[in-house]
Structure formats: structure tokens, C-alpha cells
Design an enzyme around this catalytic site. Structure first.
Site, short mmCIF file in Angstrom:
data_model
loop_
_atom_site.label_atom_id
_atom_site.label_comp_id
_atom_site.label_asym_id
_atom_site.label_seq_id
_atom_site.Cartn_x
_atom_site.Cartn_y
_atom_site.Cartn_z
N HIS A 81 -7.79 -2.99 2.66
CA HIS A 81 -7.22 -4.20 2.07
C HIS A 81 -6.18 -4.84 3.00
CE1 HIS A 81 -9.22 -4.41 -1.81
NE2 HIS A 81 -9.20 -3.08 -1.82
N GLN A 83 0.84 -1.20 0.00
CA GLN A 83 0.00 0.00 0.00
C GLN A 83 0.88 1.26 0.00
OE1 GLN A 83 -3.29 -0.17 -0.36
NE2 GLN A 83 -3.60 2.03 -0.33
N ALA A 119 -5.74 5.00 -0.45
CA ALA A 119 -5.68 5.21 1.00
C ALA A 119 -4.24 5.36 1.41
CB ALA A 119 -6.30 4.03 1.71
N GLU A 150 -17.28 3.08 -4.87
CA GLU A 150 -16.51 1.97 -5.44
C GLU A 150 -17.42 0.74 -5.50
OE1 GLU A 150 -12.73 1.12 -3.63
OE2 GLU A 150 -11.98 3.16 -3.91
N TRP A 177 -17.11 -1.99 -6.79
CA TRP A 177 -16.41 -3.29 -6.78
C TRP A 177 -15.82 -3.66 -5.42
CZ3 TRP A 177 -15.10 1.27 -9.03
CH2 TRP A 177 -14.00 1.93 -8.47
N HIS A 178 -15.78 -2.71 -4.50
CA HIS A 178 -15.11 -2.98 -3.23
C HIS A 178 -16.12 -3.49 -2.19
CE1 HIS A 178 -11.87 -2.07 -0.15
NE2 HIS A 178 -12.94 -2.21 0.61
ZN LIG Z 1 -10.77 -2.13 -2.84
#
Ligand SMILES: [Zn+2]
Length: 320
Positions: free
Chosen positions: A232, A204, A225, A286, A288-289
């Protein structure tokens, strides 16, 4: 003196004496009652400027003495009577609701409560606290809660290649739930596929720093982030698409997204950054998250149509 005269004398003195005692008692009792009443919160609230009805409403709501004592410490404000009617009202946020109301008079009370509860009255990445690592599946990571650099979830498992691209990992429990969800979607002719899941703090950092180096911190904060703030890193988040719909720009219009919105909660997954909730989550929509929180939390979040941040503030932190 005759008996009759004595009797008359008794009446003359006795009656007024009795009357005096009676009046005295009555006055004493009244004064005592008044003295006692002045000790009550009802009286104090009225002295503080609230009407009798308002005082009674406050007393009915705040069952605890220390909460009423606190109401008496702050200037009279009838907005308190409105804000306590909000379902997700949290007493220890009262000061912040009041300040937010003062600065944003046109915002609905429901939103004032939601915004303050999820800390959005602070700037993003301001007043950062450590995540409560004891929370398991309902661990909350966002722009106000950070994970330690060395945090890695226990029981990470590779997601099977039938369900995800290679190298994807989530916790064992989240993986079991995802496989069940995958099977249910498959029965509807939808083939889900995970393209991103567990990320280490290191990876990240790399993602974030690359964008920051190229476009500056402001731009980086918009799309990624900061390290320690990515969900994640929990091993509980997946970026999931459908074989036929794998573009972030259009996934929101796909049948798979509609299916997830209606069914994911049954498997313990929730949409973490929903549309039109950026003002609460601090993230753009989002589609997809998806985040594993377990079935119990997912059901409440789905039924009450709230974000995970709101759920966490009210049902977890506030009840602790
Ligand atoms: Zn994500």
C-alpha cells in the site's frame, strides 16, 4: 650396381619408411585429437560422472562456458538435468534449488523453482533487500523487499468519490486505469468501490505496532505487513470491493471478484495474493487486494497464471 638392384633397394627401404611415416602421422593425429577432446567440456563432464547423453544435454542447455565450468565445480547431480527443464529456471539460483531439493524431496520441481525464485526458501523477513525504486509500476514490495521510510510515490491522485471512499489515493496512471476498469465493471452492473489504497510508512507502522502491542509479533505478522513491506505504500495497490459485497470474508464468492479475475488484467491490475499461493506470496488469500502493474506485465501474469513475485523474479530481475 645395376639399375635393377638400385630399384630393389629403394623399394626395400622406401616402402617401410613411407609406412612408418604414415603410421606415425596417423598416431600423432589420433593423439592430438584425443588431447584436444580432453580439453572439451563434453569430456570433462563425462569425467565428472555424467553420461555422454547427459553431458550433451547440459551443453545444449548451458551455452555459456562459465556456467558449464560452474557445473563442473559442484558434485555430479542428475537433479540438475531435471530442474533445467523447468520454464522459470534461473541459473544463479541453482545452488538453492539443489539444497531445497535435498531438504524437501517430495516437492515437485516446478514448485522448487517457484519457491526459491521468490525467496521462500528463506524465512519471512530474512535476507531483506531494498526495493528497486527505478522499477515504476512493477516495483516489488514484499516480505523480502523493503521500501525506505520516506518513500512516497510521485503523482498521487485522489480517487474520485464515485469510485472510492473519501481519502483514497493512488498514482495518476493507476487511477486512470482503475476508472476505466470501474466503467467496464459498471456495464456489467457491478459497482466497484475502493476502501483502502495508499498508506504512508507512518500509518502502516501504527497499524502494525498496535497489533503487535496487543497480540505479539507473530500474530501481527500474520495479518499485517511490517512497516516498509506493505504494498500500500507504493500507491499502486487498492483494496477493492463491490457496493453489494464489502466483506473480506465473502468477497471471494461475489460476481465482482469473478469479474475481476477475468478482466482486471486488461486494465493492468492483478490479483496480488491469490488463493492457494500463500506458500509463494507469504500472504493469506486476499480476494480484495489488487495491484496495478501495467497492462504488459498483467497480461503475462494472467496468461501464465503466476504470482507477481514469480513474474518479478524471472522476467525482471533475471533478465536485468
Ligand atoms: Zn490491501
Amino acid at each position: 650396381m645395376t639399375k635393377l638392384k638400385i630399384k630393389k633397394q629403394v623399394w626395400k627401404i622406401g616402402i617401410p619408411l613411407l609406412l612408418a611415416i604414415f603410421v606415425g602421422c596417423y598416431l600423432g593425429l589420433t593423439m592430438y585429437k584425443e588431447f584436444k577432446y580432453k580439453q572439451t567440456f563434453e569430456y570433462k563432464l563425462i569425467e565428472h560422472g555424467y553420461t555422454l547423453n547427459e553431458a550433451q544435454e547440459l551443453l545444449n542447455f548451458y551455452k555459456e562456458d562459465k556456467k558449464i565450468a560452474y557445473i563442473l565445480e559442484i558434485p555430479k547431480n542428475t537433479f540438475i538435468l531435471e530442474i533445467i527443464k523447468e520454464k522459470y529456471y534461473i541459473h544463479h539460483n541453482l545452488d538453492r534449488y539443489l539444497s531445497y531439493k535435498e531438504e524437501h524431496n517430495n516437492i515437485e520441481n516446478k514448485d522448487i523453482v517457484a519457491i526459491v525464485n521468490v525467496n521462500r526458501d528463506y524465512d519471512l523477513y530474512e535476507n531483506i533487500k531494498n526495493c528497486d525504486l527505478e522499477k515504476g509500476n512493477i516495483l516489488n514490495v514484499n516480505k523480502y523487499y523493503t521500501l525506505p521510510e520516506d518513500y512516497a510515490p510521485e503523482n498521487l491522485k485522489n480517487i474520485g468519490l464515485q469510485y472510492a471512499y473519501a481519502g483514497n489515493k493512488i498514482t495518476e496512471e493507476a487511477n486512470d486505469a482503475y476508472v476505466s476498469m470501474w466503467n467496464a465493471a459498471s456495464e456489467e452492473e457491478l459497482k466497484l468501490i475502493v476502501n483502502s489504497s495508499y498508506r504512508t510508512h507512518e500509518s502502516q507502522t501504527e497499524v502494525y505496532n498496535n497489533i503487535k502491542a496487543a497480540n505479539g509479533q507473530k500474530a501481527a505478522d500474520k495479518v499485517a505487513a511490517r512497516p516498509g513491506h506493505s504494498e500500500h505504500q507504493t500507491g499502486l495497490a487498492i483494496d477493492v470491493f463491490e457496493i453489494k459485497n464489502q466483506a473480506t470474508s465473502t468477497f471471494k464468492d461475489s460476481p465482482a471478484y469473478t469479474w475481476l479475475k477475468e478482466n482486471a488484467y486488461k486494465f493492468g491490475f492483478i490479483e496480488r495474493y491469490p488463493e492457494n499461493k500463500e506458500y509463494l506470496t507469504g500472504y493469506s488469500f486476499e480476494s480484495w487486494h489488487w495491484r496495478y502493474v501495467g497492462e504488459k506485465a498483467a497480461k503475462i501474469i494472467q496468461e501464465e497464471n503466476i504470482t507477481f513475485d514469480e513474474y518479478y523474479a524471472y522476467y525482471i530481475e533475471n533478465q536485468a
